[in-house]
Structures are given as C-alpha cells and as structure tokens.
Design a protein around this motif. Structure first.
Motif, PDB file in Angstrom:
ATOM      1  N   GLN F 105       0.827  -1.200   0.000  1.00 46.37           N
ATOM      2  CA  GLN F 105       0.000   0.000   0.000  1.00 46.37           C
ATOM      3  C   GLN F 105       0.866   1.257   0.000  1.00 46.37           C
ATOM      4  O   GLN F 105       0.592   2.220  -0.714  1.00 46.37           O
ATOM      5  CB  GLN F 105      -0.907   0.029   1.237  1.00 46.37           C
ATOM      6  N   GLU F 106       1.918   1.219   0.797  1.00 47.50           N
ATOM      7  CA  GLU F 106       2.780   2.401   0.868  1.00 47.50           C
ATOM      8  C   GLU F 106       3.496   2.608  -0.468  1.00 47.50           C
ATOM      9  O   GLU F 106       3.693   3.740  -0.913  1.00 47.50           O
ATOM     10  CB  GLU F 106       3.796   2.223   2.004  1.00 47.50           C
ATOM     11  N   TYR F 107       3.872   1.501  -1.113  1.00 46.23           N
ATOM     12  CA  TYR F 107       4.505   1.625  -2.423  1.00 46.23           C
ATOM     13  C   TYR F 107       3.533   2.223  -3.433  1.00 46.23           C
ATOM     14  O   TYR F 107       3.890   3.106  -4.225  1.00 46.23           O
ATOM     15  CB  TYR F 107       5.018   0.267  -2.919  1.00 46.23           C
ATOM     16  N   VAL F 108       2.300   1.761  -3.423  1.00 50.27           N
ATOM     17  CA  VAL F 108       1.285   2.311  -4.328  1.00 50.27           C
ATOM     18  C   VAL F 108       1.144   3.810  -4.070  1.00 50.27           C
ATOM     19  O   VAL F 108       1.089   4.621  -5.006  1.00 50.27           O
ATOM     20  CB  VAL F 108      -0.072   1.593  -4.132  1.00 50.27           C
ATOM     21  N   GLU F 109       1.105   4.172  -2.791  1.00 52.08           N
ATOM     22  CA  GLU F 109       0.992   5.578  -2.424  1.00 52.08           C
ATOM     23  C   GLU F 109       2.142   6.378  -3.033  1.00 52.08           C
ATOM     24  O   GLU F 109       1.932   7.433  -3.650  1.00 52.08           O
ATOM     25  CB  GLU F 109       1.004   5.685  -0.894  1.00 52.08           C
ATOM     26  N   ALA F 110       3.352   5.849  -2.883  1.00 50.90           N
ATOM     27  CA  ALA F 110       4.531   6.568  -3.376  1.00 50.90           C
ATOM     28  C   ALA F 110       4.525   6.658  -4.899  1.00 50.90           C
ATOM     29  O   ALA F 110       4.777   7.719  -5.479  1.00 50.90           O
ATOM     30  CB  ALA F 110       5.800   5.869  -2.878  1.00 50.90           C
ATOM     31  N   GLY F 159      -4.158  11.864   1.269  1.00 55.03           N
ATOM     32  CA  GLY F 159      -3.576  12.595   2.398  1.00 55.03           C
ATOM     33  C   GLY F 159      -2.309  13.343   1.972  1.00 55.03           C
ATOM     34  O   GLY F 159      -2.108  14.507   2.303  1.00 55.03           O
ATOM     35  N   GLU F 160      -1.469  12.657   1.199  1.00 53.70           N
ATOM     36  CA  GLU F 160      -0.248  13.308   0.727  1.00 53.70           C
ATOM     37  C   GLU F 160      -0.584  14.451  -0.228  1.00 53.70           C
ATOM     38  O   GLU F 160       0.056  15.512  -0.208  1.00 53.70           O
ATOM     39  CB  GLU F 160       0.657  12.284   0.020  1.00 53.70           C
ATOM     40  N   LEU F 161      -1.577  14.238  -1.060  1.00 51.41           N
ATOM     41  CA  LEU F 161      -1.954  15.293  -2.009  1.00 51.41           C
ATOM     42  C   LEU F 161      -2.474  16.521  -1.256  1.00 51.41           C
ATOM     43  O   LEU F 161      -2.251  17.658  -1.679  1.00 51.41           O
ATOM     44  CB  LEU F 161      -3.008  14.776  -2.987  1.00 51.41           C
TER      45      LEU F 161
END
Ligand SMILES: [Mn+2]
Ligand SMILES: [Mn+2]
Lengths: 228, 253, 228, 228, 228, 253, 228, 228
Positions: F105-110, F159-161
């Motif tokens: 999931q974190e990789y997808v996010e990145a 969230g990052e966006l």
C-alpha cells in the motif's frame, strides 16, 4: 444479630441518600430546563441586525426562576450537612452552564466580568452553607469565552464593527487574569487552554475589521451591542 | 531568472547546512531503529521456539530435550542478541528500548523457563547478563539487559509455567507441579512489592492480573488432584496420593 | 481592580486546596504502601501446608501504621471542614483495599464479619468528623469476598477439609445481608454482582470435598485456618 | 533466599531510580514555571502598539534561570550515566517549550533561526553527556512557527506593516529546510504538517497588507519588530 | 476518462468477486447445515446405555453430502485460480468443525487419529488445487479433543468402564504429537492449550474408574464403544 | 523399563510421522511470513522516503526532485519488491497478504504520488504491474499487486496530495492546487461507489472519512485564496486573482 | 408557517412518546422489584437441607403482583397500537428474568417445562394485543438453565442424590428441543450456546454421584426436590 | 408431546420471521445501493464552476427507483401487521440517508425544507400502514445540515457569493425549529448537537464574504445555485 442490625442501618442510610439524590436530580433537571430557555433567548444576539433589548430582558426573566431552584437545592442539601461535595456531581455541569449564561448576559449589559460574589448574589447563594463552587464558576467563565468568537463574527456581519475591539480587550484581560491561577491538570485547565483559541479568533476578526478600515476609533463609547 | 537565483542561493544558508545535519541524524536513527526492530523480531521468534522445545519435556526425555533447548538458546544469543548488542551502544540502549524490548522480554522468558526446568531455580538477571558478556566487545562497557525488561519477561514466564504444570500433572509428575506452584506463587508475591516502583507500571499491572490467573489455574489443578487423591487413600490404604497416581500412570499406559 | 482582587483570591484558594490535595495524596500513597505490605504478608495464607501464626501477626503489625496514617489524614481534612467528599476520590480506592484487608484478617481470626464500626475503631476513626464511608466499607467487603474462593481451594489442598463449609456459611450470610440493600447502578453494585460468582465457586469446592466424603461433620469447632 | 535477595536488590534499584525521577520531575516543574514566566512576558509582543525593548529583556532574564535548571538536571542525570533517554519523557515536553521560546526570542532579536547548537549553548548543554535532543529541538521550532500567524496578525493590527514580509521570508526558508527531513509518522511529523498552515496564514496577511499598499518596500531595514 | 474506465473495471471485478463470495457463503452454509445434522446424530453417543451402530452410520451418511459440497466449493474456487486464501475465511470455521467431526467418527470406528491426508480423502480434496488447510485440520483435531472429556464422563455413566483408558491413551499420544509443533500466539495455540485440560480431565475419570476396580484390564479388545 | 520403551515406540507411529510433516509445514510458513513482514517493512520505509522526496518539489527544482524520486522508486522495486515477489509464489500471495499489505500500500501511495506530480494523472494498476514485470521470473505467472491493496494505497495518496496542495498554495501555485483539488474529488467520488464491494470494507470506511477530511481541507484552502483574490480584484483592477498572487510571490520574496 | 406547524406537531408527538416511555419505565422498574423479591425467596432452594414448601409459596405470591404489573403495562401500550416493538427494549430484560423465574418455579413444582402459553397465562397476557415475545420467553428459559448446575451441586451437597438424574433428563430434552430451532446469530443464540455448558456440568455431577454409587435407581418417583 | 409441539411451532415462527428479515435486508441493501448512486451524483454539486442541471436530474431519477423499493418494503411488512418497529433497525440507517438526500435535493431546487409529509409523498409512503418514522426523518435532516458547510464553501469558490446568506438563513431557522423539540439523550440528540457546528461554520463563511464586500445584497432573487 449485629450483622443484621448493621445492614438494616445501611439499608436505611442508602435509601435516604438515594432519595436525596433523586430530589437533587429533580431540581438539577429543572435548572437545566431553565438554562435551555435562557439559551434559546440569547441565541438571538447572534442574529444579523441590531439586538433588541427585549432579547436580554426575556433571558433575565429566567434568573428569578433559577434563584428559586437553587434555593430549593440548598434546602435539600441543608438536610445533610457537610455532604455538599458528595452530591456535587449531580448538579455540577448544570451550574457551570448557569454561570456561563449569567456572565454572558452581565457582560452584554455592563461590559464587565460577572464576579463570583455577584453570580452567587444573582442566584441567592450568599449564605455560607451552600455556595457556588469556584471551579464551577471558572468553568462557566470559560464556556462564556467559547461563545465570544461566534458572537463577534455575527456582530461584524451585522455591521457592528466596534464589537471586536471591545471583546478583544475583555478577553485579553480575562485571559491574563486566568493565567495568574496555577491550575491543576483537570477539566478546568483543559477549558482554560481552549480560551486561547477564542482569543486568537477574536484577534483575527479585529484584524479583519482593522485592516479594512472598518474599525471605529472606539474608546469613547463604553456601550455594548445590546444597548446600542 | 533572478528570482530563481535568489531562491537557489538561500540553499547554502547556515540553516540549510544545519538541517542537512539534522536530516542525517534522523536518517541514521531511523535506519538503526529498523535494524533493532528486526533483530528483536528474530529474537522473539527463536526464543518462542526454545520455549516450545522446553515444553516437550517429559519424565522420559528430560535430558535430550533440555540439551537441545540449551543449544538453541545459545544460538539465539550468538546469532541475534549479539546483533542487538552491536547496535545498542551508549544512549541508544534506552532511546531504542521500545524497539527491542519485546524481543528481550521473550528471551528472558525463554532463558528463565529453561533454567527452571533444568534446575528448579530462578535464573537471575546477573546470571543472564553474565552469559551475554562474551558477546560484547571487551574494550567497551558491556551491555546488560535492564531490570524492567527482565521483570516483564519474568511475568510472562509464569504463563508458560502454568501450561507446563497442567501438562506435568497429566503425566503424573505431581511433585513437579507443586514445585511450580510454589515457585510461581513466590514470584508473584515478590513482584507485588516491585510493581509500584517500575518506570511505567501500567502494562505491568495487566501482566500481574494475568499472572494471578495463572497461579490460580495451577492451584486449582493441585486442588483437584489433591481431593481425588484424598478420596482414594481410604480405598487403597495408601497415605501418599501422588505416589499412587504416579504408579498407575507408569504401569498402565 | 475588583477583577484582579477576585483572581488574586482565587489564586490563594486554589493554591491552598492544591497543597491540601498534595498532602492528602502523600498520605494516601503511604496508606497504599502499607496495604501493599499487608497484602504481601497475607498472600502467604495461600501457601500449601498449615499457615503459621506469624503470617497474620506480620500483617496485623501494619494496622498501627495505618491508624497513624488515617490519623494524619483526618488532621489534614480537619483544616477544611465540610469538604470530606470534595477530596474523597483521592483516598477512596486505597481505603477500600484497607477495609478489605482488615475484614479478611478479622475473619481469619474470628470467623466473623468485621463490622463498620469495628473497622473504624481499628483505624482510629470513631470520632464524628472523619469516618469510613459506608460505600467504601462495602466495596472493601466485596473485595474480601473475591479472595475467598482462592483461599478455600488452597486450604483444602493443605488438608483443611472443614474450611469450605465455614466459608460457605459465612459467604451465604454475607450475600443475603447485601441483598437487603437497594444498590444504585454503580461501582458497588457491580462489585456486589460479582459476589455471587465467589459464592458459586465456594459451593463447588464444598461439593468437591463433600461428595468425596472428606468434609468433617464440623459445627463443633469454631476456629479458623490460621489458629488451627 | 537468593530469590528474595535479587528482588530486594531490584526494589532498592527501582526505588532509587524512582527518587531520581522524583528529583527530575522537580526540576522539570521548575523549568515549566520559568517558561510560563517567559511566555507571560512574551505575550506582550502580541499587544497593540510598539513592543518595548524591556519586554524582550525581561524574557531573556529567564534564560539564566533556565541554564541553571538544566545544569541541575544534568547533574541529576550524571548520577546514572547512559540513562538520559530512560527519563527523557519526564522533561521532554517542557524542553520543547523552552526550545520554542528561545527560538522565538532569538528570531525577534536577530531575524534568524536559532540553530540546535546555539540552543544548546544558551542552555549550557554543550558538553557531551547531556544535550538537547534534536527531535525536541525540531518540535520546539514547529511550536514557534505555530505562534507566527498570531504574532503577524497582532503586529499588523498594531500598525507594524513590515512584519508579515519578514515573517513570511523566514517561515518560507524554514519550511524549505524542514522538507529536507525524512520523518516517521510521529508527533514531529504532525507538528511539521501544521507548519504549512502557519505559512499559508502568514502569506495571506502579507497579501492583505501588500495589496493595500501598506507594506514598506522592505529589504533595507534588517531589524525586527522589537527593536523598531 | 481513463480514470472512470479503471474504476469501472475495478467495480466489475469486485462485484464478480462479491458474487463469487456469495456463492461460497452459500455452500459454506450448506456445509454448516450438514455438520449440524452430523452433530445431532453424534450427540447420541453421549447418552446413557450402549451406543447403537446406527448412530454412527447415520452420521457417516452425511460424509457423502459433505464430499459433494466440498466438490462444489472447489468448482467455485476453480474459477479464480490461486485465490483459495482470499476467500478462506468464508468457509474456515465450518471446515474446522467438519475436520473435528470426521476425526471423532474415525476415532470411534478405528481408535486412531484421522490424518490430514485421510481427512482430505474423505472429503475428496486430494487434488492439488483445493485442499484442506493444515491449520484448519489441526484446529479441528483440538475441537475433537475438547469433546473427549464429556464423552468419557457419559460413557462411564452409561457403564462403559473401558472407555477412559482408551481415550486417555489416545489423547496422551495426540498431545505428545502436538507438542512437536512450534505455534504462533494464535487461535490454534489457544486451542492446543485447552487440550491439556481435556487430557487432565480424562485422566481423572480414568483414575476414578481404575481405583474402584471398575476398569477392565484392557489391551485385549481393540474395539471402541460403538462397536461393543 | 518396559513402560519407557512402550512410550518410546509410540514415537514412530503414523501419527508422529504425520505431525513431523505438519511441524515442517508450520515452521516453513512462519519463517516465510517473517521474511515477508521484513520485506514489507523495508518497502514501507523506503516508499515513505520517496514520498518525502516528492514533497520537496517546488517551481524551481521540479525536474531534479522528480528525477531523484524516480530513481529511488526504481530502487524500492529492484531491492525490496523483487524480494517480496520471490516469496509470494502461488497461494501464498493471498495467504500472506496481511503480512505484506502495508508495504505494498505504501509503495502504491509513493508511485501514484510521484506520477501525479510528474504528469498530473493517475498511475493505473495495470501500469504499476507492468513496472513489476521485469522483476518476475519469466517462466512463471507474473505477480500482480491486487486491486484491494491498490485502492487502499490510493486512499492514503489523498492525504499526501492534501499536504502537497497546502504547500503549493503557499508557494503561489494556485492552479496546481486547484488541479489537486479536482483530482482528489474525482478519486473520492469514484471510491464512493467502490467501497461497498471491497473484500473487507471496514478499514476502507475509516479511510474514506479521512479522505473526505483531506478533500475539505483542500477546498477550504482554495476557498480562502479565492475570497481573498476576489477582494483584491477591485483594488487592482485585475480579473485573474491567481495570476496576480503568483506575480507577487515571484517578485518579492 | 408549515415548517413551524410541522415542528410543533413533532414536539407534541415526541413529548407524548416521551411520557409513554416514562410510564413504561416506571412499570418496568416495579417488575424488576418484584423479580428481586422472587429471586431472594428462591435463593433458599440452594441451601443445604430439605427445601421447605414455604419457600416456593412465598415466591409464588409475587406472581399476582407481576400479573397486575403486566396488566398495567398492557394498558399503557394499548394507547399506541402497533408500537409494541418500538418500546420493547424498555421492558425486555425484566421480562426475560420473569420468564426465567416462572419457569424455574414451575419446574420445581411439576418437573416440566413451563410452556409459552402457560407463561402468558400466569402473567395474564393471553389476549392478542400484548403477549410475551417468543424470544424473550426462550432467553428466559436459557437463564433458567444457567441456574441448574448450581442447583444440582447444592442439592447433592444437601444429600439429595436423585436430583442430578432428574435435572439431567430435563436439560437433555430441553437442549434437544432448542436444537430444532434455527437461531440467528444474536443474543438468544449466544445464550443457547451457553446451555451446553450447563448440560455438561450437570452430566459431571450425575457422573460423580453415579460412580460413587450414590445415585438411587430413580425412575419410579416423579417428585421434585421441593415436594419431597 | 406439548413440548415438541411448542418448539415445532417456534421453529416455524422463527423461520418465518427469519425469512421476512431476509427479504427486508434484501430491499434495504437495494435502497442503500440507490442512495449511493444519488450521493455520487450529488457530490458533483461541490465541483468548481456552475453546477449543471443534469447533476440534479440524474440524482432525481433515483427517486422513482427508491419509491419502488419502499413500496416493496411496505408490502413485506404488510404481512406482519404491528411489527414495523420489530424490524425497524434493519432499514433505519438506510432510510435516514434517503431522507437526508431527498431533503438536500429539495432544498437545492426550492430553497425550502422538505417536510415530513412531502418526504413520505416522494417515497409513496402516505398510506397509514407504513410511514417514515419521525426520528428517522429528523436524523436525515441533521445529516443534510452536515453537508451545508462544505456546499457553501465550494459555491463561494465557484463565485456564488449569495449562497452563504441563503444557507445561513435556512440553517438558522432550521436550528431554531429543532430547539423547540425536547429531545431524549439519544442518537438524534447527538446529531442535533452537531448542527450548531454547521451553523457556526456557515456563519464564518458568510462573514468571510461579507467583510470583503463580496456578498450581494440578496433578498430579491429566490433561486438556488443549481438553477442559476
Ligand atoms: Mn509466552
Ligand atoms: Mn502517507
């Protein structure tokens, strides 16, 4: 047996304190009812346009009702001397609301903070036995402070550009006074910590008015929104 | 553009320079924390295996089982705890405690469990730390497991001893079970007086509750075997219920 | 200004009540320390084999320490008449443990329930100002009841087959007495609800010894485990 | 027994570290007291009208007090070498406030960010044994950033129209620097996320001033509000 | 847009897997229904008096039903190769019950443990695609063990005094085998911990019977309760 | 003794034999799960670093920042995801999902975060899986990130966006912020219709709430900049608030 | 306005349903009081020694009180036809206790299960409008089953060795009847799942009595503990 | 036996109510699906720029679908007269969402509050048997209120400066109407308590446009955002 006798006594005592508590709850619910009515009247001070004097009068009419209710509460507690704090929790939050509303109305009328003794007087609690707990009074003052940002925003919307300056001065002084107290890490402390957000918001509204040249130069007129 | 240059130039400010250092510090710290967490997980996993190995004990295989457990425990030390020791120089020992504490607790649980089964005694913290001594660089202050992790591990030990006691009773080793009962009661009593002084006593308090449950499970098992034994005595004319029960289990199964 | 004066007064009062509370907490922590020592001593009654008299003596030695501590607590509270219940929460749970341990020791010695007045006497609290709150006493009794099943199990393992009968009778009576009280839906009520599980467990232990013919025919000997 | 002996030793050790912690808490409370005083002085920079130099001086006077307190803290911790982080939680949040206030004062005086080493120096912590944790320092810097929007709003209200530009430049650089860090999902990350909102708010004020032609053309005068 | 397109595809995919799950749930509920019927038949082995052969036959008749159900489950999962464990939770607990009942019946008939491969065979799951998860099998075996104490007690009440010995031998071996496993702190571990208590209870019954001279000298007859 | 022999003999029973197999199975499974967890932690940690790198973007350093992010992202794939792929053959892909899902999931996010900043578009699941293709053994069915992990990662992306949008507004990049706003709104709306169909929608529901909070934070920021801009327009006679604000920020700071 | 009118209507309706609920709560509390009295009387059946007939008579005397209370409850609900289930939660758990106690007394007297229609009859609820909800009745039966193990243990301790056999037969039948129902995954299901532990415990007590040769050969005498 | 007969009847009844509930759940899930589609369409009113009429049309198209679904729900419940509230929980939260969305669309179109009777009409529920529960309607209105702040913010961003004034008037009136109700301390009360935060937020947005002179002088145009 002595065991039976003891538990028989306990039964009596627990029932007595139970019924006492029942009566206290009864009065506390009435008090809550009265504060709701006061609150409903006072809501109108947020409305656009000048606030009519009647609004305040209607709210003030409830004070006598409250006085009577606190008188009855005092009578109930008179029956169990020294146990004020045993049942305190049963009328505590209602009393904090009462203090908050009284202080708000007092400020609307006079521009000053309602003092603890004045609050007791309004509620007829100046006798020694049954008073207004200081922390409840202070929590009530914090509640009042929480209403200020909303009040200021709505007054400015209604065109009263002098209001923020007055409120800011009031809150700044109040906040400074509170800072003198060395509060424990409890509910009151938490409420007081919230006061700085009220102050900040009022500062922002004052800034908005000031930078746009809307603020009158004030000082001269000591009157409040209601009386205007 | 000149604006761009203005921005770019400010990159060389003392502030940027300082933040480069802070960034390095945080990167190193996080990398190390991650390595410590991984070592801790390895310690946990392999200590658990040692505990299972010790649970395989019975009257008939005691020596072989304990011998293997001892070897496995040494392997945990040599392979994983040594890795931890290398990471935890100086102030990191306390700074990263949360990252390695679960593993160390599990190791304490395994080591004390093994020792109790071997000798019936409590492995002291000093003794544990003595076994870690060879893993340390002799030129440096040796790393020692802290009292808190030792005590937390000990609290978990009682759960394993409870399981062991229930199993031993079924195998007819009543005296062993009673010994466990006394031992666990003693630890519980000692810890009663220690708990309020722990750095953070909140999780220890729940462990104390679990521990009391374990003690009572053992006591109930001992009670049960005792009343049964007492009933049989008149039937058999024997005066020692446990020896009788032991006898049966050996002969028949 | 009167505002300043008021907050100055509040500061004094809050500091006074703060330091009062500090001193109360101090004594309460000492009390906790004493009960912990008592508790650790009394844990030995569970050990297999006959319980030596010293166990009880060691625990009883702490009573005088407690007496002194409660005396000091009473002195502190003497400074603020009528505010017993204001600070009650600060020594409440410690006092419930004290009541529980005193009652357990008393039962071990006499086989009877320690009465409320007896508990107050042991702690030197028989004067009117500062007493043992009834609900704290009752909660303590419930805590004591919680200890009974474990005690009975271990006494039987130690060969004392008459213990379950005595404990069962004691708990049955105690439970019946408690049932007379009309408890509110609070902590005490919850603790009392738990007592029936203690009773049930003791019934089961009594059943276990009875069905195996291990229970003596009892009644004649009124003594307790410790004295045997 | 050896069991008793070991646990007796543990108890001694833990009691010692308990009393150590007690002393640490004592100093930490003093530090908190000092920061309160500093904070109270610095509150005046928010007040309308030019900020007198004395305000800052009064706050700076507390630094020596703090230095002394940290010195005593270091001494206490000197007794348990290597255990800085064992007790770190006991002075952590106080120290973050200290860092925040020092950095704010430093900025008021110099317009620059107080660096970590400079902060340590001010507190007399440049020896190796006892330093200022970098994460605490960074959290303190975020706290300082949180105060900036309020400061700017109040300075503009007080007629200081050059303040927003300076603060905006400072915060923009600070934010850019923070972006160099790789953070975990922890408290510092959350605080840093908040910095973006401070930056945005200051920017808004800057535009408010700018657009109304109130901003001076800056650059020339490097001085800060206090000295102006 | 491509955004819409991707999410549209996801929705289709997820709806498909949703309907797949629906079908799996359907079969799982049928399996549960079959196990209920088996369980109801097998309840009779607890009843007083000798257990008639028909009891077991009736339960065994359900195996073919189950086989058919697992066959259909396998077909459903055949549609999504490699996703056995995606949906595993949907038939997991039902399958653990199945394993438990099959093992109990097998033991009643043969006195031996039903091995994992044998269980798969009985359910027609010996192909590679769709097997019986080993952990489910092991949990099922623990469930079977949980039933043993009740079985033994009721058999003895019914006069079958040889039963405890057989069960004790079986459970002792089973427990020894389980001890070969290294388990995580999961459901299986918890169930295995429970097996110790089953073993102890059966042992107690065995002694009860033995000591009263009720046990036959065993060994000679290898048959089980049902066939006797 | 004969009793002992009897015991010992039973060790060679088919039961013991079978349990030896079960023990091997469980040991292998647990070892593999542990390796997968470790790989997942590594992926998480390094993906987070990529996200921080992308956050360093500004008008002036766009290309360099994204170039480094792209390289770091490739490194995550080559070093850590490839390790995961080697472990997750066959049924383990779903069986061990809980062990690796956080990392994926974190990789997808990145990866999606990087892509949005680079091109303003959503990186599709198919595209992600295409980049993983070279890591697979060509002789085997290639491993693909599953829809669920992709969607869960996307939920975190918002969230990052949000953080990015707040920062970009401060830097005067209003159009970029508005673009983010539209993009996040679209994703939120699309996911609204997806959520009820997810395998386990409970954690996704809390993520939806967080996502709505993020959307509203961006909207509030856009609102704020808009009303300010609208107030200035009459003052300046300009008709395009954003271009005006952009102008100021470039010239002055 | 139509808005005002609507809210005015709502106010009336909410107040009506509020006062209705108030009255329901009142009756429900009286019912609870009655069940407490019944429960207190019935506690004596657990006591050692033969149970005197008066015990049961005293408990039965409360049935008429309950009848009257349910009659009043029915009247209240008669005022709002079709809303039985709207307020059901307000008397539900009290009614489950009632069902449990009635069934226990009935079993003590007759050895049979109190049927649903019989329960309604006892409470005077046989008219169509207001009945005893089936699930409440079933939950009550489960509660009764929960009391059985304790009852059996205490009866055996009191020397009544025939009791376990009778109870076991009763519970076995009851459990088998319940198994016919296809229960949802709710409170009732959970309660029923607990019944198997009651059954198991009673089986164990029967085993204890049987293996020690204490069980009479029963069957002939159909009487219950109370009537003996 | 009568026992068997009773449980046989219970089985039938429980299965009937089970299948009824199954069908209710089925329709409720369809309703949920429809509301989700409506919700997804209505999310577009938040997008920057003018909201196209199609957005609302698309959402309105679902109303007929809902009408049909509620018609089927009514039919199902028609089979069990008087049990509306027995199964109410199974469609309650879905219906609250429906009420919320209908009211929001109605407000977008007309600027007025959708009355309870109008809501029933839209869903075809005006017959007596099956209506829209008042509390569900009120909760739905609260949900709608929760959407308002976000809507207002986005309309202003889209350049509609008159929207805040209209929404503020609407919410102020709605809030005042709600205050007339004497709510119990339940879910509805909690939702209503939240409404004041919506009001406050809309007041702030109105303040933001008003202070900047962006608010049009309104009043004349009664139309809503969508139709503009
Ligand atoms: Mn363990
Ligand atoms: Mn993230």
């Amino acid at each position: 047996t002595s065991l039976d006798k003891q538990f028989e006594e306990f039964r009596t005592q627990l029932e007595e304190s139970g019924s006492l508590r029942e009566r206290i709850r009864g009065v506390a619910m009435e008090i809550e009812s009265s504060t709701r009515l006061m609150q409903a009247s006072l809501l109108l001070v947020h409305q656009s346009g000048p606030v009519p004097v009647e609004v305040l009068e209607k709210a003030k009419a409830q004070i006598d009702v409250l006085k009577d209710q606190y008188c009855r509460l005092a009578e109930v507690l008179h029956e169990c001397p020294g146990q004020y704090y045993r049942y305190h929790g049963d009328w505590r939050s209602e009393t904090q609301s009462v203090a908050s509303l009284l202080a708000f109305m007092h400020w609307l009328e006079t521009g000053n903070l309602l003092l603890h003794t004045e609050a007791e007087e309004k509620l007829g609690l100046n006798n020694l036995d049954f008073g207004l707990d200081i922390e409840d009074y202070l929590v009530g003052i914090c509640f009042m402070s929480n209403e200020m940002p909303r009040y200021v925003v709505n007054r400015v919307t209604a065109g009263d550009y002098d209001c923020p300056r007055k409120v800011l001065k009031f809150l700044t002084d109040l906040h400074a006074s509170f800072r003198m107290l060395n509060l424990r890490n409890d509910f009151l402390r938490k409420k007081f910590d919230g006061m700085k957000y009220d102050l900040r918001r009022v500062e922002e509204v004052y800034y908005d008015v000031k930078i746009r040249g809307l603020a009158t130069n004030g000082e001269s007129t000591g009157d409040q929104g209601v009386q205007a | 553009s000149s604006a761009k240059r203005a921005r770019a130039m400010s990159t060389d400010s003392p502030m940027k320079e300082a933040f480069t250092k802070y960034a390095d510090y945080l990167n190193n710290l996080n990398d190390k924390r991650e390595r410590v967490v991984k070592a801790s997980r390895d310690i946990t996993m392999n200590s658990k295996k040692v505990i299972f190995q010790v649970h395989r004990i019975s009257k008939y295989n005691r020596d072989e089982v304990l011998e293997k457990a001892e070897k496995d425990l040494a392997a945990v030390r040599d392979q994983f705890i040594s890795r931890l020791i290398n990471e935890l120089r100086g102030s990191d020992f306390w700074k990263l405690r949360r990252a390695y504490s679960p593993g160390v607790q599990e190791y304490v649980e395994a080591a004390t469990f093994f020792r109790f089964c071997k000798t019936g005694t409590l492995l002291n913290l000093d003794e544990i730390n003595a076994t870690l001594l060879p893993l340390n660089d002799p030129s440096l202050e040796p790393l020692k497991i802290n009292v808190l992790d030792y005590i937390l591990g000990l609290a978990d030990l009682t759960g394993e001893l409870m399981r062991l006691a229930i199993g031993r009773i079924s195998d007819g080793e009543l005296e062993f079970a009673e010994k466990i009962c006394r031992f666990v009661r003693d630890i519980y009593r000692e810890l009663t007086l220690i708990v309020p002084h722990m750095d953070d006593s909140s999780d220890m308090k729940t462990k104390m509750d679990t521990m009391l449950q374990s003690v009572m499970k053992i006591e109930n098992a001992c009670f049960s075997i005792h009343v049964r034994g007492s009933e049989y005595m008149p039937l058999l004319g024997s005066s020692e219920p446990s020896s009788f029960l032991l006898g049966v289990s050996d002969i028949e199964l």
